[in-house]
Design an enzyme around this catalytic site. Sequence first.
Site, PDB file in Angstrom:
ATOM      1  CB  SER A  70      -4.946  -0.503  -0.921  1.00  0.00           C
ATOM      2  OG  SER A  70      -6.192  -1.090  -0.923  1.00  0.00           O
ATOM      3  CE1 TYR A  85      -6.509   2.139   3.209  1.00  0.00           C
ATOM      4  CE2 TYR A  85      -7.793   1.132   1.700  1.00  0.00           C
ATOM      5  CZ  TYR A  85      -6.694   1.150   2.483  1.00  0.00           C
ATOM      6  OH  TYR A  85      -5.780   0.209   2.303  1.00  0.00           O
TER       7      TYR A  85
END
Length: 257
Positions: free
Chosen positions: A148, A164
């Site tokens: 990501s 995350y």
Amino acid sequence: MRVREMFELGGQVALITGGSRGLGLQMAQALGEMGCHVVITARKADELAEAAGQLRALGIKATTIVSDLQRAEAVKPLVDETLAACGQIDILVNNAGATWGAPAEDYPDEAWHKVMNLNVNAPFFLAREVGKRGMIPRRRGKIINVASIAGLKGSLGPMQTIAYNTSKAAAIHFTRALAAEWGKYDINVNAICPGFFPSKMSAGLLDKLGQVVIDYTPLRRLGDDDDLKGAVVFLASQASRHMTGQYLAVDGGASIV
């Protein structure tokens, strides 16, 4: 080799984790359209069945396997079942992921472990099993880790997702480290770093800040149902045979501002 032939994937088997919806299903469709037999895995049988129906309606050969990759012990049975059904695994797409929002000072232990188990541990354990039992002996394979742009920055605006962001940075360096080790086996290991795509995971944030995200993205748009297809096919195909240990940011330019 003609350029068109470089992108063909006929006769190959692709295992896609988190393949029942969202980005995973989009990538499964792309690989299937290029000729792969796709094996999609997720926790929920009903979502897998619905996804497989969509893929088969497009003429794609699809197999579903229910598996909870939060549990390390689920990895070997997943590979067992895939090899029993398909005989080989040519492409592994480590897409399954989780997130959790909370201030760092109050971040729950269970949240940290949940995110790390699925975003860091599972891709390693699965790549190790697939590599050892298939790709290394055959001296070929493509591993694509879905990281990501959150792994490229300390934070993305008001997001409080320290686990995350940390896990996706780990995914990028895991990609580099594994590529360095397994290049001698002709195994390519690369990563895709998506930006903001509408999904179940991002829905809460985009409901609140969707227009802000768009305004700060150079291309002034979110990702859609087609925007990862070209990237995953490129990384799965012979078109990227001289590329390993790299990442592609598919984010409308969000990571450069």
